[in-house]
Enzyme design. Structure first.
Site, PDB file in Angstrom:
ATOM      1  N   LYS A   1     -12.233  -2.127   6.735  1.00  0.00           N
ATOM      2  CA  LYS A   1     -11.390  -2.971   7.576  1.00  0.00           C
ATOM      3  C   LYS A   1     -11.876  -2.944   9.028  1.00  0.00           C
ATOM      4  O   LYS A   1     -12.026  -3.971   9.650  1.00  0.00           O
ATOM      5  CB  LYS A   1      -9.929  -2.508   7.522  1.00  0.00           C
ATOM      6  CG  LYS A   1      -9.358  -2.359   6.116  1.00  0.00           C
ATOM      7  CD  LYS A   1      -8.972  -3.663   5.467  1.00  0.00           C
ATOM      8  CE  LYS A   1      -8.716  -3.568   3.978  1.00  0.00           C
ATOM      9  NZ  LYS A   1      -7.664  -2.666   3.543  1.00  0.00           N
TER      10      LYS A   1
ATOM     11  N   ASP B   1      -1.982   6.574   6.312  1.00  0.00           N
ATOM     12  CA  ASP B   1      -2.979   5.607   5.859  1.00  0.00           C
ATOM     13  C   ASP B   1      -3.243   4.680   7.047  1.00  0.00           C
ATOM     14  O   ASP B   1      -2.397   3.866   7.407  1.00  0.00           O
ATOM     15  CB  ASP B   1      -2.418   4.829   4.658  1.00  0.00           C
ATOM     16  CG  ASP B   1      -3.360   3.724   4.178  1.00  0.00           C
ATOM     17  OD1 ASP B   1      -4.416   3.514   4.806  1.00  0.00           O
ATOM     18  OD2 ASP B   1      -3.027   3.077   3.162  1.00  0.00           O
TER      19      ASP B   1
ATOM     20  N   TRP C   1       0.832  -1.217   0.000  1.00  0.00           N
ATOM     21  CA  TRP C   1       0.000   0.000   0.000  1.00  0.00           C
ATOM     22  C   TRP C   1       0.855   1.250   0.000  1.00  0.00           C
ATOM     23  O   TRP C   1       0.559   2.214  -0.702  1.00  0.00           O
ATOM     24  CB  TRP C   1      -0.979  -0.007   1.177  1.00  0.00           C
ATOM     25  CG  TRP C   1      -1.895  -1.185   1.142  1.00  0.00           C
ATOM     26  CD1 TRP C   1      -2.008  -2.174   2.082  1.00  0.00           C
ATOM     27  CD2 TRP C   1      -2.835  -1.534   0.103  1.00  0.00           C
ATOM     28  NE1 TRP C   1      -2.944  -3.097   1.694  1.00  0.00           N
ATOM     29  CE2 TRP C   1      -3.467  -2.733   0.493  1.00  0.00           C
ATOM     30  CE3 TRP C   1      -3.199  -0.943  -1.112  1.00  0.00           C
ATOM     31  CZ2 TRP C   1      -4.440  -3.365  -0.300  1.00  0.00           C
ATOM     32  CZ3 TRP C   1      -4.166  -1.562  -1.893  1.00  0.00           C
ATOM     33  CH2 TRP C   1      -4.774  -2.760  -1.486  1.00  0.00           C
TER      34      TRP C   1
HETATM   35  C1  LIG Z   1      -7.080  -2.229   2.160  1.00  0.00           C
HETATM   36  C2  LIG Z   1      -6.074  -1.168   2.226  1.00  0.00           C
HETATM   37  C3  LIG Z   1      -5.969  -0.179   1.230  1.00  0.00           C
HETATM   38  C4  LIG Z   1      -6.842  -0.168  -0.011  1.00  0.00           C
HETATM   39  O1  LIG Z   1      -8.090   0.293   0.308  1.00  0.00           O
HETATM   40  P1  LIG Z   1      -9.210   0.533  -0.825  1.00  0.00           P
HETATM   41  O2  LIG Z   1     -10.327   1.072  -0.014  1.00  0.00           O
HETATM   42  O3  LIG Z   1      -9.486  -0.806  -1.433  1.00  0.00           O
HETATM   43  O4  LIG Z   1      -8.682   1.474  -1.818  1.00  0.00           O
HETATM   44  C5  LIG Z   1      -5.023   0.814   1.399  1.00  0.00           C
HETATM   45  N1  LIG Z   1      -4.221   0.840   2.480  1.00  0.00           N
HETATM   46  C6  LIG Z   1      -4.277  -0.108   3.439  1.00  0.00           C
HETATM   47  C7  LIG Z   1      -3.348  -0.024   4.608  1.00  0.00           C
HETATM   48  C8  LIG Z   1      -5.208  -1.139   3.356  1.00  0.00           C
HETATM   49  O5  LIG Z   1      -5.280  -2.068   4.315  1.00  0.00           O
END
Ligand SMILES: *Cc1c(COP(=O)(O)O)cnc(C)c1O
Length: 366
Positions: free
Chosen positions: A200, A176, A109
């Site tokens: 998540k 993030d 990511w």
């Molecule tokens: C799942 C995830 C993403 C991607 O998220 P989307 O909503 O599918 O774009 C980005 N960063 C992290 C840390 C993730 O766990």
């Protein structure tokens, strides 16, 4: 009567995302699809500018502020496009073409965020753990003072690593937090910008939580398409266009649940207990090995492999016979990954640990 109906087989959902939410949230969300707040209307058919929905949006935003103890400089938005859209929207709003942003490369990511930032300005990758397939968090690295911001991925969902402490920096801190938001107390006001895909640890797929210090917006020269400009979303109270109504509603239900259960401190207590139980078993059981460096282990996603990889298939079916679901590892690590988000009950981790022990006995007695 069918015993399957009176005692439905319990599924222990260790999915990495979309993932488990509290059972009470599923029940309330289902009821609102048929009849929202006794209005006789479904939550799916009401206008987003009706008082009924604007109060949902306002409650969701103010619960985030309250639970995270945010100050008045920090604005809460529920946007579209997933965390992936933030990989681009962050540099588009914060980084001028001639400026440099500092990025940490701690997994897939982070790598994607780096790639997108390069479309807008200069990127200084200040550290990486790629040399060991991202199984640790880099410790010693320097961030140039003139970097516009520092970007980190607080929890690396795929590799099962997590920043145990947040780097202190004079730069604007951007994170993030898709896979560990609301899981542990942090000083969230230290961050200039936090983003998290809801699916998540917060709600269903379809909305992204963005928390932004309004003082960092509007500082660059680039023309930004209106829908991509954070300032417009702040001004319109996260209602610039039709928001993901149902996803925001379910996030609000989860936030209510979280507050009622005792907020982030209580979540941290539970998450620590769950993670400790599972990692102790991974370390004790001679059949399994954890893949992440011990000191960087994630409380949210535990990655582990088997000493004898040829046994992985039979362990997976052994586990699924016991109602354990979603533990297959990501293809870039292999083995297994057990995600233990806020809503996952302790009982599910206990079931997984018992399953690992039962498998060990079975192998021994063969
Ligand atoms: C799942 C995830 C993403 C991607 O998220 P989307 O909503 O599918 O774009 C980005 N960063 C992290 C840390 C993730 O766990």
């Amino acid at each position: 009567m069918n015993p399957g109906l009176t005692h439905p087989p319990k599924i222990h959902n260790f999915n990495a995302g979309p993932s488990i939410l509290p059972a009470s949230v599923f029940a309330e969300a289902s009821a609102a699809i048929l009849n929202f707040n006794n209005s006789g209307l479904s939550i799916l058919e009401i206008g987003h500018r009706t008082p009924e929905f604007t109060s949902v949006m306002e409650e969701a935003r103010s619960l985030v502020k309250e639970i995270m103890e945010l100050d008045n400089d920090h604005e809460v938005l529920f946007l579209h496009g997933g965390a992936t859209t933030q990989f681009m929207q962050v540099p588009m709003n914060l980084l001028d073409a001639k400026e440099t942003a500092a990025y940490t490369d701690t997994g897939v990511w982070g790598t994607k965020a780096i790639r997108e930032a390069k479309l807008f300005g200069k990127v200084d990758v200040v550290c990486t753990s790629k040399d060991k397939n991202y199984n640790y968090i880099p410790k010693d690295f320097a961030v140039p003072n003139d970097a516009k911001y520092l970007h980190i991925t607080t929890n690396n969902t795929i590799y099962g690593t997590q920043w145990q402490s947040i780097p202190h920096t004079s730069n604007i801190l951007v994170a993030d937090m898709s896979s560990d938001i609301f899981s542990r107390p942090l000083n969230f006001n230290e961050f200039g910008l936090i983003y998290a895909g809801a699916q998540k640890n917060l709600g269903p797929a379809g909305t992204t939580l963005v928390i932004i210090n309004k003082n960092i917006t509007g500082k660059i020269k680039r023309n930004i398409p209106p829908i991509m400009d954070y300032q417009n979303h702040i001004r319109e109270n996260s209602m610039l266009n039709t928001p993901p109504v149902f996803a925001v509603f379910v996030c609000m239900l989860t936030l209510r649940w979280l507050k009622k259960e005792g907020g982030i401190p209580e979540m941290e207590k539970r998450n620590l207990a769950k993670a400790e139980l599972l990692y102790n078993e991974i370390d004790r059981n001679p059949l399994f090995t954890g893949t992440a460096a011990t000191e960087d282990r994630s409380r949210m996603n535990a990655s582990f492999v088997m000493q004898h990889p040829e046994m992985e298939k039979s362990f997976l079916s052994f586990a699924s016979e016991r109602g354990i679901y979603g533990i297959k590892g990501h293809r870039s690590v292999g083995g297994f990954r057990a995600s233990m988000y806020n809503a996952l009950p302790m009982q599910s981790v206990e079931t997984l640990v018992q399953c690992m022990q039962a498998f060990e006995n079975e192998v021994r007695n063969k």
